[in-house]
Design an enzyme around this catalytic site. Structure first.
Site, short mmCIF file in Angstrom:
data_model
loop_
_atom_site.label_atom_id
_atom_site.label_comp_id
_atom_site.label_asym_id
_atom_site.label_seq_id
_atom_site.Cartn_x
_atom_site.Cartn_y
_atom_site.Cartn_z
N TYR A 74 -1.29 -0.99 10.75
CA TYR A 74 -1.62 -1.78 9.62
C TYR A 74 -0.63 -1.32 8.44
CZ TYR A 74 -3.32 -1.28 4.86
OH TYR A 74 -3.52 -1.36 3.46
N SER B 94 0.82 -1.37 -0.15
CA SER B 94 0.08 0.22 -0.18
C SER B 94 0.88 1.25 0.00
CB SER B 94 -0.77 -0.04 1.15
OG SER B 94 -1.30 1.28 1.53
N LYS C 15 2.53 -3.77 6.31
CA LYS C 15 2.81 -3.63 4.84
C LYS C 15 4.32 -3.48 4.69
CE LYS C 15 -1.40 -4.43 3.24
NZ LYS C 15 -1.59 -5.97 2.84
#
Ligand code: UD1
Length: 334
Positions: free
Chosen positions: A150, A126, A154
């Site tokens: 989060y 992302s 990644k």
């Protein structure tokens, strides 16, 4: 030819299934998904769109034995890994849930990839890994600490795959950094169906347009942008899906990072107005305080993806708005 699509019932995974099937009509495509943020209905829709009888296993990637069993059973030539939790705010409240699930699931897949010498691995990353850097973001930009657990998961998974590719020179890894995928498949049968209250903009807009939510709150009207609302690089989910097919076809030895975006920024207000205009429907909104952690402007430099993957996002903001609403409208009838 056989490919594993982990998280294949989710938003990006399901659209990618369609593009893969189109590109590889005879390949064996196996979907695994634990259905935590997806619905089994999507599987039926996928069958309708593709005409496939889909090979699906409900499986949690954190269950190492189940993953081993899967790789025992099938011979894969490539792995596309979409499975992961993705709600930013939830990750701040419950970081361990994110670190355990997103990292353990990836590790279990990578172990099998090495064990069976599966050459190709495509990972869903992302733009959030760029942290609060400056647009347009380039793959060579140094990664700043992501603002959420989060985002950290990644960045950590990217690093794991880079280290593993370095140690195993036969491996070909693509790390795809998505900007803001929205829209839906042109059929209106597959789209974004969050199982809880949406926090991303487009699913929120469609729920307001549908009357399921009363009003869209626009977070911040005082950003240093053209109209004061925040700017993002929205990309049609089918362009993202096709980016995966391109990545699979052009995947080179080592681990290579690509931005999947359009390279163009659109403000929240511009998106709302485009949605209203294309679909002839009003989206009541109110401008409120900024959302903590949001940046004013996030968009991609897409030169590397365009040259390295020979891929380019081709769909417009109008296409994205039309298709997102087309999907949501069909859901009214179900
Ligand atoms: C968010 C995540 C990002 C993740 C991406 C895709 C944050 C800080 N970032 O990106 O890590 O990869 O989703 O899942 O959450 N907006 C409103 N009203 C709403 C919802 C959103 O005004 O009800 C605005 C936001 O302030 C933002 C823009 O719309 O400016 C896009 O928001 P969103 O769809 O949540 O994506 P990002 O914040 O860019």
């Amino acid at each position: 030819m056989g490919f594993l699509i982990a998280g294949g019932i989710g938003f990006i995974g399901s659209h990618t299934y369609i593009s893969l099937r189109k590109r590889f009509p005879n390949a064996r495509l196996v979907i695994v998904d634990n259905l935590t943020n997806s619905t089994i209905q999507t599987l039926n829709s996928l069958m309708e769109v593709t005409g496939d009888s889909i090979l699906f296993h409900q499986l949690d990637l954190c269950d190492e034995q189940a993953v081993e069993h899967l790789f025992n059973r099938y011979h894969f030539h490539g792995i596309l890994h979409f499975a992961g939790y993705k709600a930013v705010e939830e990750s701040v409240v419950n970081p361990l849930k994110y670190y355990i699930n997103n990292i353990q699931g990836t590790l279990n897949l990578v172990k099998q990839c090495l064990h069976y010498k599966i050459e190709r691995f495509i990972f869903s990353s992302s733009a959030t890994v760029y942290g609060n850097g400056k647009s347009p973001f380039k793959e060579s930009d140094s990664l700043l600490p992501a603002s959420s657990p989060y985002g950290q998961t990644k960045a950590i998974c990217e690093r794991i795959l880079q280290d593993v590719a370095y140690a195993n020179p036969w491996l070909r890894v693509s790390l795809l950094r998505y900007f803001n995928p929205i829209g839906a498949h042109e059929s209106g049968l597959i789209g974004e169906s969050p199982t809880s209250l949406p926090s991303n903009l487009m699913p929120y807009i469609t729920k307001v347009a549908k009357g399921e939510l009363p009003i869209l709150k626009i977070f911040g009207g005082d950003y240093p942008t053209l109209d004061g609302t925040a700017v993002r690089d929205y990309i049609h989910v089918m362009d993202v899906a096709e980016g995966h097919v391109a990545a699979l076809e052009h995947v080179r030895r080592g681990a290579h990072v690509y931005n999947l975006g359009t390279g163009r920024g659109t403000s929240v207000l511009q998106l709302v107005r485009a949605f209203e205009q294309v679909n002839g429907i009003k989206v009541p909104y109110q401008i409120v305080e900024r959302r903590p952690g949001d940046l004013a402007s996030v968009y991609a430099n897409v030169h590397k993806a365009e040259s390295g993957l020979q891929w380019k996002a081709s769909r417009t903001i109008e296409n994205m708005c039309r298709d997102a609403w087309n999907f949501e409208k069909r859901n009214i009838l179900i």
